[in-house]
Design a protein around this motif. Structure first.
Motif, mmCIF file in Angstrom:
data_model
loop_
_atom_site.group_PDB
_atom_site.id
_atom_site.type_symbol
_atom_site.label_atom_id
_atom_site.label_comp_id
_atom_site.label_asym_id
_atom_site.label_seq_id
_atom_site.Cartn_x
_atom_site.Cartn_y
_atom_site.Cartn_z
ATOM 1 N N LYS A 252 0.829 -1.205 0.000
ATOM 2 C CA LYS A 252 0.000 0.000 0.000
ATOM 3 C C LYS A 252 0.862 1.253 0.000
ATOM 4 N N GLN A 253 2.113 1.115 0.414
ATOM 5 C CA GLN A 253 3.018 2.251 0.517
ATOM 6 C C GLN A 253 3.784 2.437 -0.808
ATOM 7 N N PRO A 254 4.138 3.683 -1.140
ATOM 8 C CA PRO A 254 4.969 3.898 -2.328
ATOM 9 C C PRO A 254 6.359 3.304 -2.107
ATOM 10 N N ILE A 255 6.808 2.472 -3.039
ATOM 11 C CA ILE A 255 8.079 1.769 -2.885
ATOM 12 C C ILE A 255 8.638 1.463 -4.271
ATOM 13 N N GLN A 256 9.965 1.521 -4.402
ATOM 14 C CA GLN A 256 10.610 1.245 -5.682
ATOM 15 C C GLN A 256 11.594 0.084 -5.512
ATOM 16 N N PHE A 257 11.406 -0.988 -6.284
ATOM 17 C CA PHE A 257 12.296 -2.136 -6.254
ATOM 18 C C PHE A 257 13.562 -1.803 -7.040
ATOM 19 N N LEU A 258 14.728 -1.996 -6.423
ATOM 20 C CA LEU A 258 16.008 -1.647 -7.043
ATOM 21 C C LEU A 258 16.779 -2.851 -7.549
ATOM 22 N N GLY A 259 16.265 -4.045 -7.296
ATOM 23 C CA GLY A 259 16.964 -5.234 -7.770
ATOM 24 C C GLY A 259 17.481 -6.092 -6.636
ATOM 25 N N VAL A 260 18.297 -7.081 -6.993
ATOM 26 C CA VAL A 260 18.814 -8.060 -6.044
ATOM 27 C C VAL A 260 20.332 -8.150 -6.181
ATOM 28 N N ILE A 261 21.007 -8.263 -5.042
ATOM 29 C CA ILE A 261 22.441 -8.545 -5.040
ATOM 30 C C ILE A 261 22.609 -10.044 -4.811
ATOM 31 N N ARG A 262 23.156 -10.752 -5.808
ATOM 32 C CA ARG A 262 23.327 -12.203 -5.724
ATOM 33 C C ARG A 262 24.758 -12.565 -6.088
ATOM 34 N N ASP A 263 25.464 -13.193 -5.140
ATOM 35 C CA ASP A 263 26.873 -13.564 -5.333
ATOM 36 C C ASP A 263 27.709 -12.360 -5.757
ATOM 37 N N GLY A 264 27.375 -11.206 -5.179
ATOM 38 C CA GLY A 264 28.139 -9.998 -5.467
ATOM 39 C C GLY A 264 27.737 -9.282 -6.733
ATOM 40 N N GLU A 265 26.801 -9.831 -7.468
ATOM 41 C CA GLU A 265 26.368 -9.219 -8.726
ATOM 42 C C GLU A 265 24.996 -8.582 -8.553
ATOM 43 N N TRP A 266 24.810 -7.433 -9.256
ATOM 44 C CA TRP A 266 23.546 -6.713 -9.186
ATOM 45 C C TRP A 266 22.625 -7.196 -10.299
ATOM 46 N N ILE A 267 21.499 -7.792 -9.931
ATOM 47 C CA ILE A 267 20.502 -8.236 -10.897
ATOM 48 C C ILE A 267 19.428 -7.170 -10.980
ATOM 49 N N LEU A 268 19.276 -6.568 -12.133
ATOM 50 C CA LEU A 268 18.368 -5.435 -12.306
ATOM 51 C C LEU A 268 16.903 -5.875 -12.218
#
Length: 578
Positions: free
Chosen positions: A437-453
């Motif tokens: 219900k709150q405004p929120i922005q998903f920025l991705g996931v950090i997996r094994d040191g890598e940024w997954i968009l």
């Protein structure tokens, strides 16, 4: 040069050992300050290292600066909500409570140690201050969260009774050193310390906030400016006859609650400085004590510690809190958590510096009392809190929060990081499966040191770190969905608050439709929130509990006005089994 290098080598080694020893402290449940004190004693002249240190002037200088930094940090971390909840009872404990403790311990000390009444009162004043840092470091290491009113009362009392104890001690040292008697002149000096300290602290806080908003300094310089300013204000206030410790605490409170963009940098640096100050202060005090000297007054000191813990502190708490109708178990816990820390030992240096006769007596007795308090009370705080059922479910929170305070915004924005574990509620889900219900922005996931968009729509796996951007005011609600302990928290909340949650604005008659309630003389048309507020006669907080016939009502959520907006319900027989 070799001597200086050796001193630096030993000092650095003691700090390293002390920091590593905190792991042992956390495992054993022992107060960290006790560990630092013992390490200092082991390094002292009768310990394993044999360092000879007998300079009260240096000890007082280091101790005073350390206390200034600790009080300033404590003031910055005291939120206005704490004051709204517990300012009145904490103020009574920090004034009347300190005086009562001083009187009871002072009379006892005069009898046990064959002192004059004034000398006994001086020892009572030295021992009258409590240490919140020791208490809350134990709570933090054990992952314990207690009722907000009790925690707030202890926090504000400990931050404000240090100046009170200092004022009493300085006043009595002056009386004894100059051969005076207690008179109205002493009361005037006492009032001067309090008033000048309060005025200087308020002015200093306002000036510092103004400078932070006007000076075009790099963010890196503001923590240094804060350290320099609080030390300067402490000394300046003392030179005008005020309480420098009170001034520093008030200044910290104003700075910490001014919503400055630099405050996060100041708090981060002061967190480390406060710990360095505590470690350095207790190591130094451990070095200063001579264990064999403690034996001269050991038995009277132990009896005095028992009187302080089991008589003076409870009497002071119960009498001070009479107007506020605290539940008996809250009063009992506040009585037990009158933990003594570094302040009494530092105050015990005052008679030493003033050249009073038997100056070592004050220091040695204070040292024994502090050790007993840390061992007896410090080790038992967590079990006692749980035995008295004062523990409330911990708030869910992100694993890391990074404020975007450098970006101008009407709302404080934060980048939140949530670790995904094998028990996380979001495991094997994707962002599209979640709803907020709150405004929120998903920025991705950090997996094994890598940024997954976010565009790759990753499914959350164990050991991932989920990153989102949100407003500070929505962090709690977002954590209820994303935090790794969210499901565990639901179970603990159910156990503590009950399986049923009702809005605070429903009437008692509406509640009677679900339960058979004996209302006696109660107004059935009043709301749950009104009923709870009338029972407490004060601002309610999360965790407050009241009985309604065979039901236990537990406040689960409050609004800014301190009114219950959500209340947990469970039958009393179930509550007793929980």
């Amino acid at each position: 040069m070799d001597g200086i290098n050796l001193a630096i080598l030993v000092g650095g080694l003691l700090f390293v050992i002390s920091i590593i020893a905190t792991l042992i402290s956390a495992r054993l449940g022992a107060p960290m300050l006790l560990i630092f004190l013992v390490i200092g004693m082991l390094a002292g002249e009768e310990g394993l290292v044999g360092i000879q240190f007998d300079n009260p002037q240096v000890a007082f200088l280091i101790g005073s600066i350390a206390l200034v930094i600790i009080l300033f940090d404590g003031g910055m971390r005291t939120h206005p909500e704490r004051f709204r909840v517990a300012l009145a009872p904490a103020s009574m404990l920090a004034t009347l409570g300190v005086v009562l403790t001083c009187g009871i311990v002072g009379v006892s000390a005069a009898y046990l140690l064959d002192m004059t009444l004034l000398q006994g009162l001086l020892l009572g004043a030295i021992l009258s201050s409590t240490d919140a840092a020791a208490v809350f470091s134990i709570f933090q290491s054990q992952g314990l969260r207690i009722k907000e009113r009790v925690a707030s009362t202890l926090e504000i009392e400990s931050g404000s009774n240090d100046p009170m104890a200092v004022i009493l001690t300085l006043t009595l040292v002056g009386v004894l050193a100059e051969g005076k008697t207690l008179s109205w002149e002493v009361a005037t000096t006492f009032l001067q310390q309090a008033v000048v300290g309060g005025v200087m602290g308020y002015a200093a806080g306002r000036v510092f906030v103004f400078l932070c908003r006007k000076l075009p300094l790099s963010f890196a310089f503001f923590p240094l400016l804060a350290v320099a300013s609080c030390i300067f204000i402490y000394a300046l206030t003392n030179s005008f006859g005020g309480s420098g410790f009170l001034a520093v605490y008030l200044m910290g409170y104003l700075v910490g609650n001014a919503r400055l963009p630099q405050i996060i940098h100041i708090l981060r640096m002061h967190d480390g400085l406060a710990w360095i100050s505590q470690i350095g202060m207790f190591l130094m005090l451990g070095l200063l004590v001579v264990p064999s000297n403690l034996m001269n007054h050991l038995v009277p000191a132990l009896i005095l510690a028992a009187i302080l813990i089991f008589i003076a502190r409870p009497v002071a708490v119960f009498l001070s809190l009479i107007p506020f109708r605290f539940p008996a178990r809250d009063q009992l816990f506040i009585s037990w958590v009158g933990l003594r820390g570094a302040v009494p030992i530092i105050l015990a240096l005052f008679p030493w510096l003033a050249g009073m006769p038997d100056e070592h007596l004050y220091f040695d007795v204070a040292f024994v009392v502090v050790i007993v308090s840390l061992v007896v009370q410090g080790w038992s705080i967590v079990p006692v809190a749980r035995w008295l059922k004062l523990e409330v479910p911990a708030e869910l929170a992100p694993d890391q929060a990074m404020p975007l305070d450098a970006v101008p915004s009407n709302d404080v924005m934060e980048v939140l990081a949530f670790k995904v574990t094998d028990t996380s509620p979001v495991l094997a889900l994707s962002w599209q499966d979640l709803a907020f219900k709150q405004p929120i922005q998903f920025l991705g996931v950090i997996r094994d040191g890598e940024w997954i968009l976010p565009e790759k729509k990753p499914v959350f796996n164990a050991h991932d770190t989920l990153m989102v951007l949100a407003k500070l005011k929505h962090v709690q609600k977002i954590s209820e969905v994303l935090a790794k302990d969210a499901e565990k928290s639901v179970l603990s909340n159910s156990s503590f608050f009950g399986d049923f949650v009702l809005n605070g604005d429903i009437s008692l008659s509406d509640l009677d439709a679900f339960y058979t309630i004996n209302f006696a003389d109660e107004d059935k048309q009043q709301t749950l929130a009104t009923y709870i507020a009338q029972r407490f006669h004060r601002r309610v907080v999360i965790g407050d509990q009241v009985r309604l016939d065979q039901l236990l009502l537990t406040v689960r959520q409050v609004n800014e006005a301190g009114e219950a907006i959500q209340v947990g319900i469970k039958p009393v027989d179930i509550a007793k089994q929980a």
